[in-house]
Design an enzyme around this catalytic site. Structure first.
Site, mmCIF file in Angstrom:
data_model
loop_
_atom_site.group_PDB
_atom_site.id
_atom_site.type_symbol
_atom_site.label_atom_id
_atom_site.label_comp_id
_atom_site.label_asym_id
_atom_site.label_seq_id
_atom_site.Cartn_x
_atom_site.Cartn_y
_atom_site.Cartn_z
ATOM 1 N N THR A 21 31.139 18.375 4.507
ATOM 2 C CA THR A 21 29.796 17.870 4.232
ATOM 3 C C THR A 21 29.054 18.733 3.222
ATOM 4 O O THR A 21 29.338 19.935 3.077
ATOM 5 C CB THR A 21 28.978 17.775 5.530
ATOM 6 O OG1 THR A 21 27.768 17.053 5.271
ATOM 7 C CG2 THR A 21 28.655 19.144 6.082
ATOM 8 N N GLN A 50 22.848 21.274 7.300
ATOM 9 C CA GLN A 50 24.189 20.852 6.898
ATOM 10 C C GLN A 50 25.198 21.991 6.988
ATOM 11 O O GLN A 50 26.377 21.770 7.266
ATOM 12 C CB GLN A 50 24.154 20.260 5.485
ATOM 13 C CG GLN A 50 23.372 18.968 5.387
ATOM 14 C CD GLN A 50 23.830 17.924 6.388
ATOM 15 O OE1 GLN A 50 24.959 17.443 6.341
ATOM 16 N NE2 GLN A 50 22.950 17.560 7.327
ATOM 17 N N HIS A 98 27.370 22.288 10.189
ATOM 18 C CA HIS A 98 28.553 21.475 10.460
ATOM 19 C C HIS A 98 29.836 22.287 10.467
ATOM 20 O O HIS A 98 30.711 22.083 11.310
ATOM 21 C CB HIS A 98 28.690 20.367 9.398
ATOM 22 C CG HIS A 98 27.876 19.149 9.688
ATOM 23 N ND1 HIS A 98 28.238 18.212 10.618
ATOM 24 C CD2 HIS A 98 26.722 18.709 9.147
ATOM 25 C CE1 HIS A 98 27.337 17.242 10.647
ATOM 26 N NE2 HIS A 98 26.402 17.515 9.765
ATOM 27 N N GLU A 116 26.831 14.451 -1.621
ATOM 28 C CA GLU A 116 26.936 13.509 -0.505
ATOM 29 C C GLU A 116 25.535 13.140 -0.025
ATOM 30 O O GLU A 116 25.209 11.961 0.126
ATOM 31 C CB GLU A 116 27.735 14.158 0.624
ATOM 32 C CG GLU A 116 27.848 13.302 1.872
ATOM 33 C CD GLU A 116 28.439 14.066 3.038
ATOM 34 O OE1 GLU A 116 28.884 13.400 4.000
ATOM 35 O OE2 GLU A 116 28.457 15.312 3.023
ATOM 36 N N HIS A 117 24.716 14.144 0.236
ATOM 37 C CA HIS A 117 23.313 13.949 0.604
ATOM 38 C C HIS A 117 22.455 14.648 -0.432
ATOM 39 O O HIS A 117 22.653 15.836 -0.700
ATOM 40 C CB HIS A 117 22.982 14.578 1.963
ATOM 41 C CG HIS A 117 23.946 14.252 3.062
ATOM 42 N ND1 HIS A 117 25.009 15.082 3.401
ATOM 43 C CD2 HIS A 117 23.990 13.205 3.923
ATOM 44 C CE1 HIS A 117 25.665 14.544 4.412
ATOM 45 N NE2 HIS A 117 25.084 13.412 4.749
ATOM 46 N N ASP A 123 21.352 11.151 9.286
ATOM 47 C CA ASP A 123 22.508 11.390 10.145
ATOM 48 C C ASP A 123 22.442 10.562 11.421
ATOM 49 O O ASP A 123 23.484 10.228 12.001
ATOM 50 C CB ASP A 123 22.586 12.872 10.524
ATOM 51 C CG ASP A 123 23.154 13.735 9.408
ATOM 52 O OD1 ASP A 123 23.798 13.186 8.501
ATOM 53 O OD2 ASP A 123 22.947 14.956 9.454
ATOM 54 N N HIS A 162 54.861 -19.253 -18.098
ATOM 55 C CA HIS A 162 53.502 -19.475 -17.618
ATOM 56 C C HIS A 162 52.941 -20.774 -18.201
ATOM 57 O O HIS A 162 52.313 -21.575 -17.513
ATOM 58 C CB HIS A 162 52.594 -18.303 -18.020
ATOM 59 C CG HIS A 162 52.744 -17.083 -17.173
ATOM 60 N ND1 HIS A 162 53.945 -16.410 -17.043
ATOM 61 C CD2 HIS A 162 51.838 -16.409 -16.406
ATOM 62 C CE1 HIS A 162 53.774 -15.376 -16.247
ATOM 63 N NE2 HIS A 162 52.503 -15.358 -15.841
#
Length: 447
Positions: free
Chosen positions: A247, A269, A272, A338-339, A372, A431
């Site tokens: 994260t 964060q 984590h 990510e954030h 979250d 074709h």
């Protein structure tokens, strides 16, 4: 004062994009190095099924489960035993996530290309999905919510939640994982984690009591590097959402930001994982100094202070000084967090200029922690700079667009010569012949 965050000064000018990307703090996750370690596990699960899975659970999770599938009664019991406040919080998270994700469902669209010729785009849900909920340093019932809700909104009929067996819970996943599944109406939960979970989801098997464990079409959800490596190896046999990394949070802030808020969010964060990334980009040296002081104070009061200190002092975290907000936007776009929090004057206008982020949190009252759990947004997001080209988990993750082509004889006749011309230009005459055969293999249909 000893500071946790390293500091880079780009006030003299922001480098070109390629150089900038290479110099920004970034968590390292060498999936390639792990791929060869997980291949034997995957092959073993493919060949021996549940017996191999249970052996790996005993080896890696220090517990051998009696079976893979958790009895439905155990889900109900876990929900009944859940603290009422936690249950209410999960119910709020589910309600808000369902509100947001309900608006993401696409509708079929039919386009009339020419009279008698239509193309319809149908949106069809994946039939069966495996949803992974980690169970390492922390327990994540919120990840169950974030995976299940969009899958249900998409119309997926078969849902399996996988989470590692826990020694302290008799080889079953954490009770909060079971409770979240029960609240969401999911009755199929497998007590299996790691690479072996992804392998079992891909190949299926037979449980110890003879119950079939059917394979899935897609696997989603965050996990450690072994889960990510297994996803990479098995991609193609199964669909995956992404190769999730550790994260990360980026904060773009100016002199108006509150250093107490900024420090708290960076810490949130870092909590984590020791490899989590916390990056502050600011136009204000004074704010950077104040944040350093706040970190020194706040980290010592946290439960996981050692983990947080490791994350904040690692090469993946740091403060970057920039000359102005234009430069700051260039830096956070290159970082593609990510954030990403925007804590500046006129934060909404600044947020509207951001191109690259998994999710953007605007202003002082929209912390990442809200996203979250209870914002309604999804917290399964691209990491490692992948927000430059990829999106977070959504209803679209579980839908496939299928084009349905429906042309009448006249509509085909009208365009037949163009089909033949392109087929011959590509040296694929068969074709063109496939069109000619519809008109008796005669040339008079060509206009």
């Amino acid at each position: 004062m000893t500071t946790l965050l390293s500091r880079s000064d780009l006030r003299g000018g922001v480098p070109a994009p390629a150089e900038l990307r290479s110099m920004l703090p970034r968590a390292e996750m060498n999936v390639d190095a792990v791929v060869e370690k997980v291949r034997p596990i995957i092959d073993d699960v493919r060949d021996r099924g549940v017996e191999a899975v249970l052996e790996y659970g005993e080896r890696f999770d220090r517990v051998r489960s009696e079976s893979v599938r958790v009895p439905t009664a155990a889900l109900r019991e876990a929900l009944e035993a859940t603290d009422p406040q936690v249950r209410a919080a999960l119910e709020t998270s589910i309600e808000r996530a369902r509100t947001v994700h309900a608006d993401q469902r696409r509708t079929d669209t039919t386009t009339q290309v020419v009279p008698g010729g239509t193309v319809t785009e149908r949106w069809v849900p994946v039939a069966r999905v495996g949803l992974y909920a980690p169970g390492g340093l922390a327990v994540y019932p919120s990840s169950v919510v974030m995976n299940v809700v969009p899958a249900q909104a998409a119309g997926v009929e078969g849902l399996v939640v996988c989470s590692p067996p826990q020694q302290e819970f008799d080889g079953r996943p954490h009770p909060l994982i079971l409770a979240a599944a029960a609240l969401l109406g999911v009755d199929e939960v497998w007590a299996v984690g790691g690479a072996q979970a992804v392998a079992l989801l891909a190949y299926g098997g037979t449980d110890t009591d003879g119950t079939p464990l059917d394979p899935v079409d897609t696997v989603t959800g965050p996990g450690n590097v072994f889960v990510t490596a297994a996803k990479r190896v098995l991609r193609g046999r199964i669909g995956i959402d992404s190769e999730a990394g550790t994260t990360e949070i980026g904060i773009l802030a100016d002199h108006t930001a509150d250093p107490v808020h900024v420090a708290a969010d960076l810490i949130s964060q870092a909590e984590h994982d020791p490899s989590a990334a916390s990056v502050l980009v600011t136009t204000s040296p004074e704010l950077a100094d104040a944040v350093d002081a706040e970190l020194a104070t706040q980290v010592g009061t946290t439960k996981h202070d050692e983990r947080i200190r490791t994350a904040l002092s690692g090469p993946q975290s740091g403060t970057i000084l920039v000359a102005d907000l234009d430069a700051g936007i260039a830096v956070v776009d290159a970082y593609a967090a990510e954030h990403l929090e925007i804590q500046t004057a006129d934060a909404s206008a600044v947020a509207a200029r951001i191109r690259n982020a998994g999710a953007i949190f605007v202003g002082p009252h929209s912390p990442v922690s809200l996203g979250d759990y209870c914002a309604g947004s999804n917290h399964v997001l691209p990491t490692g700079g992948c927000a430059r080209h990829s999106s977070g988990l959504s209803v679209q993750t579980f839908l496939r667009g299928i084009h349905v082509v429906d042309y009448s004889e006249d509509a085909l006749r009208e365009v037949a010569d163009r089909v033949v011309a392109l087929a011959e230009a590509e040296d694929l005459p068969a074709h063109g012949q496939a069109v000619a055969a519809r008109f008796g293999n005669r040339r008079e249909w060509v206009k």
